[in-house]
Design a protein around this motif. Structure first.
Motif, PDB file in Angstrom:
ATOM      1  N   VAL A 218       0.883  -1.238   0.176  1.00 19.30           N
ATOM      2  CA  VAL A 218      -0.050   0.093  -0.001  1.00 19.30           C
ATOM      3  C   VAL A 218       0.969   1.367  -0.095  1.00 19.30           C
ATOM      4  O   VAL A 218       1.710   1.520   0.779  1.00 19.30           O
ATOM      5  CB  VAL A 218      -1.074   0.184   1.318  1.00 19.30           C
ATOM      6  N   ARG A 219       0.465   2.254  -0.779  1.00 18.21           N
ATOM      7  CA  ARG A 219       1.051   3.712  -0.949  1.00 18.21           C
ATOM      8  C   ARG A 219       0.189   4.677  -0.458  1.00 18.21           C
ATOM      9  O   ARG A 219      -0.959   4.469  -1.078  1.00 18.21           O
ATOM     10  CB  ARG A 219       1.762   3.695  -2.102  1.00 18.21           C
ATOM     11  N   VAL A 220       0.560   5.665  -0.052  1.00 21.93           N
ATOM     12  CA  VAL A 220      -0.393   6.725   0.375  1.00 21.93           C
ATOM     13  C   VAL A 220       0.261   8.175   0.121  1.00 21.93           C
ATOM     14  O   VAL A 220       1.490   8.111   0.027  1.00 21.93           O
ATOM     15  CB  VAL A 220      -0.897   6.629   1.945  1.00 21.93           C
ATOM     16  N   GLY A 221      -0.440   9.197  -0.002  1.00 23.39           N
ATOM     17  CA  GLY A 221      -0.003  10.615  -0.103  1.00 23.39           C
ATOM     18  C   GLY A 221      -0.926  11.431   0.758  1.00 23.39           C
ATOM     19  O   GLY A 221      -2.447  11.157   0.688  1.00 23.39           O
ATOM     20  N   PHE A 222      -0.754  12.661   0.831  1.00 19.51           N
ATOM     21  CA  PHE A 222      -1.620  13.610   1.410  1.00 19.51           C
ATOM     22  C   PHE A 222      -1.390  14.890   1.038  1.00 19.51           C
ATOM     23  O   PHE A 222      -0.182  15.487   0.559  1.00 19.51           O
ATOM     24  CB  PHE A 222      -1.645  13.668   3.005  1.00 19.51           C
ATOM     25  N   LEU A 223      -2.451  15.666   0.800  1.00 19.42           N
ATOM     26  CA  LEU A 223      -2.587  17.221   0.373  1.00 19.42           C
ATOM     27  C   LEU A 223      -3.611  17.909   1.103  1.00 19.42           C
ATOM     28  O   LEU A 223      -4.653  17.335   1.165  1.00 19.42           O
ATOM     29  CB  LEU A 223      -2.389  17.411  -1.041  1.00 19.42           C
ATOM     30  N   THR A 224      -3.240  19.179   1.473  1.00 21.30           N
ATOM     31  CA  THR A 224      -4.329  19.957   2.356  1.00 21.30           C
ATOM     32  C   THR A 224      -4.211  21.323   1.366  1.00 21.30           C
ATOM     33  O   THR A 224      -3.222  21.594   0.939  1.00 21.30           O
ATOM     34  CB  THR A 224      -4.071  20.113   3.645  1.00 21.30           C
ATOM     35  N   TYR A 225      -5.365  21.783   1.421  1.00 24.75           N
ATOM     36  CA  TYR A 225      -5.533  23.053   0.622  1.00 24.75           C
ATOM     37  C   TYR A 225      -6.532  24.072   1.264  1.00 24.75           C
ATOM     38  O   TYR A 225      -7.467  23.740   1.855  1.00 24.75           O
ATOM     39  CB  TYR A 225      -5.808  22.767  -0.755  1.00 24.75           C
ATOM     40  N   ASP A 226      -6.227  25.662   1.269  1.00 25.00           N
ATOM     41  CA  ASP A 226      -7.414  26.537   1.378  1.00 25.00           C
ATOM     42  C   ASP A 226      -7.337  27.577   0.423  1.00 25.00           C
ATOM     43  O   ASP A 226      -7.447  27.149  -0.761  1.00 25.00           O
ATOM     44  CB  ASP A 226      -7.248  27.019   2.775  1.00 25.00           C
ATOM     45  N   SER A 227      -6.536  28.510   0.722  1.00 26.91           N
ATOM     46  CA  SER A 227      -6.151  29.777  -0.482  1.00 26.91           C
ATOM     47  C   SER A 227      -4.721  29.403  -1.069  1.00 26.91           C
ATOM     48  O   SER A 227      -4.402  29.707  -1.977  1.00 26.91           O
ATOM     49  CB  SER A 227      -6.227  30.909   0.150  1.00 26.91           C
ATOM     50  N   THR A 228      -4.085  28.153  -0.463  1.00 28.40           N
ATOM     51  CA  THR A 228      -2.950  27.816  -0.817  1.00 28.40           C
ATOM     52  C   THR A 228      -2.781  26.305  -0.723  1.00 28.40           C
ATOM     53  O   THR A 228      -3.610  25.648  -0.145  1.00 28.40           O
ATOM     54  CB  THR A 228      -1.627  28.235   0.007  1.00 28.40           C
ATOM     55  N   HIS A 230      -0.772  22.878   0.464  1.00 33.00           N
ATOM     56  CA  HIS A 230       0.285  22.301   1.223  1.00 33.00           C
ATOM     57  C   HIS A 230       0.442  20.703   1.067  1.00 33.00           C
ATOM     58  O   HIS A 230      -0.351  20.019   1.278  1.00 33.00           O
ATOM     59  CB  HIS A 230      -0.458  22.197   2.824  1.00 33.00           C
ATOM     60  N   PHE A 231       1.849  20.624   0.481  1.00 26.25           N
ATOM     61  CA  PHE A 231       2.395  19.243   0.165  1.00 26.25           C
ATOM     62  C   PHE A 231       3.022  18.865   1.503  1.00 26.25           C
ATOM     63  O   PHE A 231       3.463  19.431   2.422  1.00 26.25           O
ATOM     64  CB  PHE A 231       3.251  19.220  -0.944  1.00 26.25           C
ATOM     65  N   TYR A 232       3.037  17.362   1.392  1.00 24.30           N
ATOM     66  CA  TYR A 232       3.824  16.909   2.684  1.00 24.30           C
ATOM     67  C   TYR A 232       4.858  15.939   2.284  1.00 24.30           C
ATOM     68  O   TYR A 232       4.367  14.831   1.614  1.00 24.30           O
ATOM     69  CB  TYR A 232       2.894  16.461   3.683  1.00 24.30           C
ATOM     70  N   SER A 233       6.161  16.186   2.693  1.00 23.79           N
ATOM     71  CA  SER A 233       7.090  15.369   2.368  1.00 23.79           C
ATOM     72  C   SER A 233       7.057  14.147   3.336  1.00 23.79           C
ATOM     73  O   SER A 233       7.208  14.334   4.578  1.00 23.79           O
ATOM     74  CB  SER A 233       8.155  15.760   2.229  1.00 23.79           C
ATOM     75  N   PRO A 241       6.960  14.701   9.177  1.00 17.99           N
ATOM     76  CA  PRO A 241       6.447  15.244   7.960  1.00 17.99           C
ATOM     77  C   PRO A 241       6.972  16.715   7.667  1.00 17.99           C
ATOM     78  O   PRO A 241       6.972  17.342   8.710  1.00 17.99           O
ATOM     79  CB  PRO A 241       4.909  14.855   7.727  1.00 17.99           C
ATOM     80  N   GLN A 242       7.475  16.888   6.556  1.00 18.76           N
ATOM     81  CA  GLN A 242       7.882  18.425   6.288  1.00 18.76           C
ATOM     82  C   GLN A 242       6.690  18.927   5.219  1.00 18.76           C
ATOM     83  O   GLN A 242       6.420  18.337   4.129  1.00 18.76           O
ATOM     84  CB  GLN A 242       9.111  18.331   5.748  1.00 18.76           C
ATOM     85  N   MET A 243       6.333  19.922   5.809  1.00 18.16           N
ATOM     86  CA  MET A 243       5.172  20.600   4.842  1.00 18.16           C
ATOM     87  C   MET A 243       5.805  21.866   4.083  1.00 18.16           C
ATOM     88  O   MET A 243       6.528  22.392   4.220  1.00 18.16           O
ATOM     89  CB  MET A 243       3.917  21.565   5.959  1.00 18.16           C
ATOM     90  N   MET A 244       5.254  21.650   2.594  1.00 14.36           N
ATOM     91  CA  MET A 244       5.805  22.535   1.810  1.00 14.36           C
ATOM     92  C   MET A 244       4.500  23.494   0.991  1.00 14.36           C
ATOM     93  O   MET A 244       3.542  22.589   0.573  1.00 14.36           O
ATOM     94  CB  MET A 244       6.502  21.778   0.626  1.00 14.36           C
ATOM     95  N   VAL A 245       4.619  24.695   1.455  1.00 10.96           N
ATOM     96  CA  VAL A 245       3.218  25.544   0.870  1.00 10.96           C
ATOM     97  C   VAL A 245       3.733  25.980  -0.679  1.00 10.96           C
ATOM     98  O   VAL A 245       4.754  26.593  -0.743  1.00 10.96           O
ATOM     99  CB  VAL A 245       3.183  26.541   1.874  1.00 10.96           C
ATOM    100  N   VAL A 246       2.740  26.032  -1.479  1.00 10.56           N
ATOM    101  CA  VAL A 246       2.738  26.488  -2.661  1.00 10.56           C
ATOM    102  C   VAL A 246       1.552  27.421  -2.915  1.00 10.56           C
ATOM    103  O   VAL A 246       0.390  27.084  -2.832  1.00 10.56           O
ATOM    104  CB  VAL A 246       2.732  25.485  -3.965  1.00 10.56           C
ATOM    105  N   ALA A 247       2.005  28.765  -2.898  1.00 10.52           N
ATOM    106  CA  ALA A 247       0.719  29.645  -3.230  1.00 10.52           C
ATOM    107  C   ALA A 247       0.473  29.966  -4.557  1.00 10.52           C
ATOM    108  O   ALA A 247      -0.557  30.718  -4.907  1.00 10.52           O
ATOM    109  CB  ALA A 247       1.416  30.913  -2.753  1.00 10.52           C
ATOM    110  N   GLU A 248       1.362  29.706  -5.565  1.00 14.48           N
ATOM    111  CA  GLU A 248       1.274  29.817  -7.165  1.00 14.48           C
ATOM    112  C   GLU A 248       0.106  28.802  -7.741  1.00 14.48           C
ATOM    113  O   GLU A 248       0.270  27.753  -7.689  1.00 14.48           O
ATOM    114  CB  GLU A 248       2.444  29.467  -7.870  1.00 14.48           C
ATOM    115  N   LEU A 249      -1.178  29.276  -7.840  1.00 14.74           N
ATOM    116  CA  LEU A 249      -2.321  28.573  -8.204  1.00 14.74           C
ATOM    117  C   LEU A 249      -2.407  28.495  -9.717  1.00 14.74           C
ATOM    118  O   LEU A 249      -3.075  27.646 -10.286  1.00 14.74           O
ATOM    119  CB  LEU A 249      -3.624  29.118  -7.647  1.00 14.74           C
ATOM    120  N   ASP A 250      -1.720  29.637 -10.335  1.00 11.70           N
ATOM    121  CA  ASP A 250      -2.178  29.647 -11.934  1.00 11.70           C
ATOM    122  C   ASP A 250      -1.084  28.550 -12.699  1.00 11.70           C
ATOM    123  O   ASP A 250      -1.227  28.006 -13.648  1.00 11.70           O
ATOM    124  CB  ASP A 250      -1.735  30.845 -12.348  1.00 11.70           C
TER     125      ASP A 250
END
Length: 782
Positions: A218-228, A230-233, A241-250
């Motif tokens: 089994v493999r898993v992955g997670f992502l959260t989002y609101d106005s940006t 949030h990836f999780y390494s 885990p390490q959170m990485m925020v990406v604000a570029e939506l376009d």
């Protein structure tokens, strides 16, 4: 209702049923007796022929195929098949072949099955679908007995069973079998946090991790989002885990893509830490925006190299980035016009485009939505519609009412048997072809259904038409093949084969009609039409086909047709008028566009298009049980370990007694209605000292010490929930007579005029109108 003598047309003598809709002559009493009207019990399909698969896998609307187009036109109803490749709890025999691989017809590619004919001493077999003689591989050869049957037939499950599974060889793989992969994309806006939706989701995922099928694969992955975003390494061996925020939506991109989807067993500590972190990290959020579209793009980038299930948890209307949506829920400007359906289809082409990309990369999308008052399911459901996924809707989510439902449905989704990276094809004998498909999938190469993550809760439908060359034999065959990867990484082929007679007499088709399957199939077609036409047009689709078929049947029974005020019909079709009425009164089709919230209508259409026959019929005509007058054996377990259910009550207001307690079950939700004059002693035994709860609670009947009635009611409720459709959890809402929530009950009373919106007919009115239409002179154009 009573059986009537057969009428004759040529050499045709048909046993039919009839219904008196008035007095016996012009001067007689014109009243009707609703007690004589046909009503359904448990759905029982027509059995398939010997050696064919179980009808739960392949269920025909008519168990006989017309020899030509003329016979089909006279019959008047669609020839279709409800296809359910997987069934919960099934035990399918596995066939093994030698080094030469799976035996198939070299021309039409039909798999070996019980209906092939071995010839030339067993050295060749004649394909039952296209009639081509094929060489038998050397390591599959066996001599024949005096009857022409192989001597090893008892050792060959593929020659004895209509359903069988083959272990696929390397030639059936375009890449190594994929591991079970789950990617969770969660809205963490203020609404998701404050409602408890996020916490319930996280807690359920934590509980389900150990039960995910596939073990160490089994493999898993997670992502959260609101106005940006949030990836999780989730690196193996990392403490947190390490959170990485990406604000570029376009122009979305994935940071550290190799650490976003990881092996669960290798990174379990990191995953557990992340699930503890997410609720705390967003506990005080005030962010109300949601960028669901970019989140789908990001999840696609993270998992497109492997495929799997993408579970989207959306609590607000997407408001940022691509796929941004506006509130269309109150827009009724096009009601009654040719543009009425536009609120029931996606507002942005982005959703269909990204769904097609997901399907191509073996990604199945499931959507869990709770936005209120409007979620735009018409747009969001496009993602699962083309990827074979599911939609779960919890409007205005409340933990006390919806928490258990979300938890159980999410856990079921994660832990049920899943057929990964699947494709499905239905083959027909020479003379017939599959002309159209109905359900949730993406169609590849004309007739191949792409199902990235198929499951046993879903069903599909195909419509069968004549090919350019007419059939030349008196039997025909259908074969459904599902090629998939199981959780253990084995490539498998599930094959179902069905033999069907081909007839030249339309009377034989009426005899072979499966009224339940036909009603469900017509409802599917009407729901599909509602996505491109007016609701009125969709409702008329069902009624017109039924009327035309009964008119033709009446012409075949000319002597019986002379009976005054008597509607005649084939015995197998006796429930079709009721189901046709109920289809027009369902949340999918009833009334005008403003009579049902558009999200509820779209969800019902979506569920109908993906449901097996029995679930559709239960939704059309729910079961209503009078709990206050249960016989002594109801709510107990019989000697076959089956729960004895109370008798069903007709869904009519006149049958509802103010001194009673009624349980209504449509397979998706249960209502428990309490009359004003209900015996207080009954209330005390069923609800205990606390009394009945309000309608905003998912009620679980308490165990009342020393009360046999309490235990029986609990058993009945548990059985109703066990039978719930498509793996859903049926919430139980308690409604007291006179409370505003009583409005939830009225649409279920489908035999009344009040259910179904303005102008809707009662069951009696509908039968009388149908009789008048059928009694008009003339039948089909021949």
């Amino acid at each position: 209702m009573g059986a009537a003598p057969g009428g004759a047309a040529g050499n045709f003598v048909e046993d039919f049923a009839s219904l008196q809709l008035g007095g016996g002559g012009p001067g007689g009493d014109q009243g009707v007796d609703p007690a004589t009207f046909p009503r359904p019990g448990d759905d029982i399909p027509n059995p398939n022929s010997d050696l064919s698969c179980d009808p739960r896998y392949l269920r025909l609307t008519c168990g006989a195929l017309p020899v030509n187009q003329s016979v089909k036109q006279r019959y008047g109803m669609p020839i279709g098949c409800v296809v359910r490749p997987l069934i919960p709890g099934e035990n399918v025999p596995t066939a093994h072949f030698g080094s030469s691989g799976i035996v198939r017809c070299r021309r039409c590619r039909t798999y070996i099955n019980p209906f092939v004919q071995f010839i030339d001493g067993g050295r060749r077999f004649r394909c039952n679908v296209c009639q081509l003689p094929n060489e038998v591989p050397v390591d599959y050869f066996c001599t024949l007995d005096a009857n022409g049957a192989r001597r090893d037939v008892l050792e060959r499950p593929e020659l004895r069973h209509g359903t069988v599974e083959f272990q696929a060889s390397q030639e059936y793989m375009v890449r190594p079998p994929m591991p079970p992969t789950y990617f969770f994309a969660m809205d963490v806006s203020a609404q998701a946090v404050s409602s408890g939706f996020l916490r319930t989701t996280i807690d359920t995922i934590k509980e389900a991790l150990d039960a995910l099928p596939g073990g160490e694969r089994v493999r898993v992955g997670f992502l959260t989002y609101d106005s940006t975003l949030h990836f999780y390494s989730l690196k193996s061996g990392a403490d947190a885990p390490q959170m990485m925020v990406v604000a570029e939506l376009d122009d979305v991109f994935c940071p550290a893509p190799e650490d976003l989807v990881v092996n669960l067993s290798e990174c379990r500590e990191c995953v557990d830490a992340l699930l503890e972190l997410i609720p705390r990290a967003f506990a005080e959020t005030t962010q109300v925006e949601s960028c669901m579209g970019p989140a789908v793009q990001a999840a696609y980038m993270a998992m497109n190299h492997v495929g799997g299930k993408l579970l989207m948890f959306q609590c607000t209307l997407p408001s940022l980035g691509v796929g941004r949506l506006l509130n269309r829920g109150d827009d009724h400007r096009n009601a009654g016009t040719d543009k009425e359906h536009l609120t029931r289809v996606p507002a942005d082409p982005f959703f269909k485009k990204i769904a097609a990309e997901c399907s191509r990369q073996q990604i199945c999308v499931d959507v869990f939505a709770s936005a209120s008052p409007y979620a735009d399911l018409a747009s969001l459901s496009t993602l699962p519609r083309y990827t074979g996924g599911s939609v779960y809707h919890y409007p205005a989510f409340r933990v006390e009412r919806d928490g258990l439902k979300l938890s159980k449905e999410l856990r079921h989704n994660l832990t049920r048997f899943t057929a990964w990276e699947a494709v499905c094809r239905v083959r027909c004998s020479k003379g017939f072809r599959v002309s159209s498909f109905n359900g949730h999938f993406f169609i590849r190469s004309m007739d191949l259904l792409a199902l990235p993550a198929a499951n046993a809760d879903q069903a599909y439908a195909v419509q069968i038409a004549h090919d350019e060359v007419l059939p030349t034999t008196n039997t025909s065959f259908l074969q459904c093949a599902l090629l998939y990867t199981n959780a253990e990484g084995e490539r498998r082929i599930r094959v179902h084969t069905l033999m069907v007679p081909v007839v030249s007499d339309v009377a034989q088709m009426y005899r072979a009609t499966d009224g339940g399957a036909m009603s469900a199939f017509l409802t599917r077609l009407a729901c599909e039409r509602a996505l491109s036409a007016r609701l009125q047009d969709a409702r008329e689709t069902v009624a017109m086909k039924l009327s035309a078929a009964l008119k033709e049947f009446r012409l075949l029974n000319t002597s019986a047709a002379r009976a005054f005020n008597r509607l005649i019909y084939p015995e197998k079709m006796k429930l079709m008028p009721l189901f046709a009425l109920c289809a027009g009164k369902s949340a999918a089709l009833r009334g005008a566009s403003r009579d049902v919230p558009v999200d509820e209508r779209v969800r019902t259409i979506f569920e109908t298009l993906g449901s097996p026959t029995e679930a559709i019929l239960r939704r059309l005509y729910p079961a209503m049980y009078a709990l206050h007058s249960m016989p002594p054996e109801a709510g107990t377990v019989d000697d076959k370990e089956r729960v004895v259910m109370p008798p069903r009550t007709a869904l009519a207001g006149e049958r509802v007694d103010a001194r009673g307690c009624y349980l209504v079950d449509d397979g998706y939700r249960c209502l428990l209605w309490l009359g004003k004059m209900l015996d207080p002693a009954f209330v005390g035994e069923v609800f205990g000292a606390g009394g009945p709860p309000g309608p905003d609670v998912d009620f679980e009947p308490p165990a009342v010490a020393g009360s046999e009635l309490s235990e029986r009611v609990r058993t009945v409720v548990a059985e109703v929930r066990r039978r719930a459709a498509n793996g859903c959890h049926s919430t139980l809402t308690v409604i007291q007579q006179g409370h505003p929530a009583e409005a939830l009950l009225f649409p279920h009373l489908v035999e009344d005029r009040g259910a179904g919106g303005a102008g809707a007919m009662s069951y009696a009115d509908f039968l009388i109108q149908l009789h008048r239409q059928v009694a008009q002179t003339g039948g089909h154009q021949r």
